[in-house]
Design a protein around this motif. Structure first.
Motif, PDB file in Angstrom:
ATOM      1  N   GLY A  76      -7.719  -0.665   4.586  1.00  0.00           N
ATOM      2  CA  GLY A  76      -7.767  -1.118   3.195  1.00  0.00           C
ATOM      3  C   GLY A  76      -7.504  -2.614   3.118  1.00  0.00           C
ATOM      4  O   GLY A  76      -8.201  -3.352   2.413  1.00  0.00           O
ATOM      5  N   ALA A  80      -7.745  11.872  -0.711  1.00  0.00           N
ATOM      6  CA  ALA A  80      -7.965  10.539  -1.279  1.00  0.00           C
ATOM      7  C   ALA A  80      -8.306  10.617  -2.765  1.00  0.00           C
ATOM      8  O   ALA A  80      -7.964   9.728  -3.536  1.00  0.00           O
ATOM      9  N   ALA A  93     -12.073   3.577  -0.585  1.00  0.00           N
ATOM     10  CA  ALA A  93     -11.405   2.490  -1.317  1.00  0.00           C
ATOM     11  C   ALA A  93     -12.271   1.231  -1.290  1.00  0.00           C
ATOM     12  O   ALA A  93     -12.370   0.505  -2.286  1.00  0.00           O
ATOM     13  N   ILE A 122      -6.794   7.891  -5.178  1.00  0.00           N
ATOM     14  CA  ILE A 122      -7.437   6.765  -5.840  1.00  0.00           C
ATOM     15  C   ILE A 122      -7.674   7.092  -7.309  1.00  0.00           C
ATOM     16  O   ILE A 122      -8.262   8.106  -7.641  1.00  0.00           O
ATOM     17  N   LYS A 123      -7.152   6.240  -8.165  1.00  0.00           N
ATOM     18  CA  LYS A 123      -7.379   6.404  -9.602  1.00  0.00           C
ATOM     19  C   LYS A 123      -8.091   5.159 -10.117  1.00  0.00           C
ATOM     20  O   LYS A 123      -7.784   4.049  -9.695  1.00  0.00           O
ATOM     21  N   VAL A 132      -7.963  -1.198  -3.951  1.00  0.00           N
ATOM     22  CA  VAL A 132      -7.293   0.088  -4.159  1.00  0.00           C
ATOM     23  C   VAL A 132      -6.151   0.162  -3.164  1.00  0.00           C
ATOM     24  O   VAL A 132      -6.373   0.166  -1.956  1.00  0.00           O
ATOM     25  N   LEU A 136      -2.975   5.858  -2.912  1.00  0.00           N
ATOM     26  CA  LEU A 136      -3.638   7.160  -2.870  1.00  0.00           C
ATOM     27  C   LEU A 136      -2.823   8.123  -3.728  1.00  0.00           C
ATOM     28  O   LEU A 136      -1.604   8.021  -3.764  1.00  0.00           O
ATOM     29  N   TYR A 185       0.853  -1.204   0.000  1.00  0.00           N
ATOM     30  CA  TYR A 185       0.000   0.000   0.000  1.00  0.00           C
ATOM     31  C   TYR A 185       0.881   1.244   0.000  1.00  0.00           C
ATOM     32  O   TYR A 185       1.907   1.284   0.681  1.00  0.00           O
TER      33      TYR A 185
END
Lengths: 727, 155
Positions: free
Chosen positions: A541, A651, A709, A725-726, A720, A723, A351
């Motif tokens: 997450g 985010a 997420a 978030i795409k 996800v 960060l 992450y």
């Protein structure tokens, strides 16, 4: 009051001391006449280092400070409260004024609030510094301020009881007067001033029972609102002084660089420009206003040497963080208990959270006026203690020659715990031998922040056949904000790097947590919720990912992991009900949830979101917070909602990039803030609690990114892990 | 070079460069500091004032363009204006730095809507583009709704 002052002329060292019999009581409470009328009370709080109380005139002679204290009772029957925290939007002035008003019997709607000058007597009991941060205002000050209030109430009641010939226990203080319970006699505080100084301060006055509260627990209006509606609230940038000059500056674009060349003549050709002044790693143009200073700076064409890391870019940063995962690091927790069950599979996930800027709406600024023997500073600062030290260092004076006025702060979020702008303003005033207000441009603010550090975490989780962890190995690679703040070593590991990951509410038999420090020579700092701002995303997450993998409801999965943590179970129950979790989500709407304990409080959130042309639209956020006993529920709700919006901004769209050692973002066009149009509906519920008060300015932030997420995971099936978030 | 500005119904003659943004004329020359500096590029709206009733980013508006204009700043706003009253009732501000701009943007919205229908939620969203880093947006929206709910013309 006048009569008293005539009959008892105040000698030069005179402070009317109360409670003469008992030296410890005398130390507890001191009251002084003040020239402007009324009484000023100073107290020795158990955790503060010294108290100060004197007449105005006396104070002028013996100290650089105007008289200080905790509160003032005036001949006009007003209560003026000195609130020992910086007001940066979090509503602490109002919350602390409510505590004091209730305990002493003041009329909250009429109470006046002042921010004190610098003085160790206002040191935050949780830090030992005059510092506002860490969601501590109510936690740190509820008890000490209550004791001050209760002491005053007892003395006011004694004074009235004496006058009426009744027992003090038959009296109570309410709304700036003492009331006798049986005969309903009333007397204003102001009328008790002449005899108040002769009362003995009780050693341990009882605090009010919560059932007696008039204000605590109610959504009272904030004391700072009226001045914020008519332009009268004074922020740092609004300070006006006779002969004030204005400066703006350019700082070395690569951290650690220094000024090399500049065109001083060109800058000085701008009408109104007075001087060009070199500062450490920066150059300033001083003028008779901001506009000529800015125009002068544009013509100055400053060139800087490249600093410590001229090659730094994001690819490099991530590669080094990734390499850090292969280092041993420092063990934070290593718990090993016998766990039943066979390892069914092992899941590994990394992450990542990026560098972030704070961008409070008020750009960095400070005003200083330095003379041979005195340095006076006006600053919107969270950190009075270090501001004073910085001013003393920069002016070559002693800290006791520095007077610091704290204005309103146009946002803080941790950025204003740093005092670089104070140092610069003091250096400029020293150089100019005149008062100088330094105002940074927004570009300087974005490119010279103390950034939330980037962080990378790896989880290796052994799951049993039911999908629950048997062993949980977690390593975090990031930089240390505490080392930066305290001047700690390059290898120092601090608790903020992993906070929330080891002391998590989940009970896992075999938990291993390690921290690896990677120092990038990028200034880093406290960013709203500090380490929890990334660890909350990492841990929650990962938990959401594991629940999703096993197709277990994320509430149910957590309840299993939480075991007997009653408070967090309570938050989950209330959140599940509030969000209508048991009903299926509407078509196309994804839902996710997360819960994080931070700053002495527990917060859970459900986010509802959908995708529109590959863009994330957040529809609604449900929040439940358990922050113990609450002073002002509306202020708590606003702070949770504020933290949600701050966290959603990050985010969805915040990331600081480096290229050739330079920050690429510069203003709100390339580092955009969430707008009203993007703001989801936000529901906040507060858990009814009698527990000790917790913080509430920051705990609303950590859950929002992992909950969002989780919502995206439910829509796309893809975890996800980065960060912003795409999709 | 002298520039004439009409601010809050008073005429001021200032000896400043004509390219000086209105923001700095207000703050540095007239001590009207209720109008705030934040981005300097017309992106955030903290510097919003009303120019001939229209919300205008004063940080990018040179004084040379304002010769005939009526300029209204937060300092002259009637405290009984329904928007100000609603802001007080909803206790909108947090840090408060952006609020002068927010309030003047909302006042403009309110004044325009006096002669038309109450603006839709979408209209409020597209009009209220001022940034607030504290995230007081939900309360801003509620206060605007409240101002219309208490508007005698709407009642």
């Amino acid at each position: 009051m006048k009569a008293l002052m005539q009959s008892k002329p105040t000698p030069s060292n005179a402070v009317e001391e109360i409670g003469p019999e008992n030296p410890s009581r005398r130390a507890l409470l001191r009251a002084g006449l003040i020239a402007s009328g009324g009484l000023l009370f100073g107290f020795q709080l158990p955790l503060a280092r010294k108290a100060r109380a004197a007449s105005d005139a006396d104070a002028q002679q013996t100290s650089n400070f105007p008289v200080q204290g905790w509160l003032q009772l005036t001949e006009q029957n007003e209560v003026v409260l000195i609130v020992p925290v910086s007001e940066m939007g979090q509503g602490s002035q109002a919350a602390l004024a409510m505590i004091m008003a209730d305990e002493m019997g003041a009329d909250y709607p009429r109470i006046q609030v002042k921010t004190p000058l610098n003085d160790p007597m206002y040191n935050n009991p949780m830090f030992g510094m005059q510092l506002t941060g860490g969601s501590t205002a109510v936690r740190a000050w509820w008890e000490p301020l209550s004791k001050v209030g209760a002491t005053l109430r007892a003395m006011l009641c004694q004074a009235a009881a004496e006058q009426w010939g009744v027992a003090p226990q038959d009296c109570d203080a309410r709304e700036n007067r003492v009331i006798e319970r049986h005969n309903h006699r009333q007397i204003d505080f102001a009328e008790l001033l002449p005899t108040l100084t002769q009362q003995t301060a009780p050693a341990d006055p009882p605090l009010r029972h919560p059932s007696e509260y008039q204000y605590i627990g109610r959504p009272m209006p904030r004391v700072d609102t009226p001045a914020k509606l008519n332009g009268q609230a004074q922020f740092g940038i609004d300070v006006q002084l006779p002969g004030l000059l204005t400066a703006t500056l350019a700082q070395a674009p690569v951290f650690g660089g220094d000024i090399e060349t500049y065109d001083e003549a060109a800058a000085k050709s701008v009408k109104g420009v007075k001087a060009v002044v070199e500062l450490p790693g920066a150059i300033a143009v001083v003028a008779d206003g901001y506009w000529p200073a800015k125009k002068g700076l544009e013509k100055l064409n400053p060139q800087f040497s490249v600093g410590a890391m001229p090659e730094l870019n994001n690819t490099q940063i991530e590669a080094r963080l990734q390499a850090g995962l292969n280092k041993d690091g420092e063990t934070v927790i290593e718990s090993s208990q016998s766990a039943s069950g066979q390892v069914s599979e092992t899941i590994q996930a990394d992450y990542y959270a990026p560098y972030l800027a704070h961008t409070p709406m008020e750009p960095m600024n400070a005003t200083a006026h330095v003379t041979d023997s005195h340095c006076e500073v006006w600053a919107p600062t969270q950190n009075q203690t270090q501001s004073v030290q910085a001013a003393a260092d920069a002016s070559l004076l002693q800290p006791d020659q520095v007077t610091l006025h704290t204005t309103y702060l146009g946002g803080g979020f941790g950025r204003r715990a740093y005092v670089d702008y104070v140092t610069q303003a003091v250096l400029l005033s020293t150089e100019m031998q005149a008062p100088v207000k330094l105002i940074w441009s927004r570009e300087e603010d974005v490119q010279h922040d103390f950034y939330r550090p980037a962080a990378l975490a790896r989880f290796d989780v052994d799951l049993d056949a039911d999908g629950y962890p048997l062993a949980w190995r977690n390593k975090v690679v990031t930089d240390s904000v505490m080392a930066d703040f305290t001047g700690g070593s390059d290898t120092m590991i601090d608790s903020a790097m992993t906070e929330g990951l080891g002391d998590q509410a989940y009970q896992i038999a075999n938990l291993s947590l390690k921290a690896v420090r990677e120092n990038f020579s990028v200034p880093i700092g406290f960013w709203r919720s500090v380490g929890h701002s990334f660890t909350g995303f990492f841990l929650e997450g990962m938990v959401n990912e594991l629940a999703h993998r096993q197709q277990i409801d994320p509430f149910a999965y957590r309840r299993q992991l939480l075991k007997d943590d009653a408070r967090m179970h309570g938050v989950l129950d209330q959140l599940e009900a509030l969000s209508g979790w048991q009903k299926p989500a509407a078509d196309g709407i994804g839902r996710g949830m997360a819960c994080v304990e931070s700053f002495g409080s527990l917060a859970g959130q459900v986010v509802e979101a959908h995708l529109e042309d590959k863009q994330i639209v957040v529809d609604r956020v449900y929040c439940v917070i358990d922050c113990g006993r609450v002073v002002n529920p509306e202020i708590v709700r606003r702070q949770v909602s504020s933290a949600v919006i701050y966290g959603l901004t990050a985010a969805l769209q915040s990331e600081i990039h480096f290229e050739s050692g330079r920050v690429q973002e510069s203003n709100f066009d390339d580092y955009p803030m969430l707008t009203l149009a993007q703001t989801p509906d936000i529901d906040v519920e507060i858990v009814a609690s009698e527990q000790a008060p917790g913080g509430y300015g920051e705990p609303g932030l950590p859950p929002v990114a992992p909950a969002l997420a989780g919502a995206i995971l439910s829509l796309t099936g893809q975890p996800v892990r980065r960060l912003p978030i795409k999709i | 070079m002298s520039t004439t500005l009409t601010i809050n119904e008073q005429t001021h003659s200032l000896d400043i460069d004509p390219d000086t943004p209105l923001l700095w004329a207000l703050r540095d020359h007239l001590q009207l500091t209720g109008t705030k500096f934040s981005c300097g590029k017309g992106l955030c709206g903290a510097c919003t004032v009303l120019v001939d009733q229209k919300p205008t980013r004063s940080c990018i508006t040179p004084v040379s363009t304002l010769n005939q204009a009526q300029i209204t700043t937060i300092e002259s706003l009637d405290p009984n204006h329904p928007i100000v009253q609603a802001w007080q009732k909803k206790d909108v501000p947090q840090c408060g730095y952006c609020q002068s701009g927010q309030i003047l943007s909302a006042v403009s919205l309110y004044e325009q809507a006096k002669t038309a229908d109450k603006p839709s939620d979408d209209a409020i969203k597209t009009t209220m583009t001022n940034l607030c880093r504290c995230g007081s947006y939900p309360e801003i929206k509620q206060a605007i709704d409240l101002s219309f709910a208490t508007n005698p013309q709407e009642a």
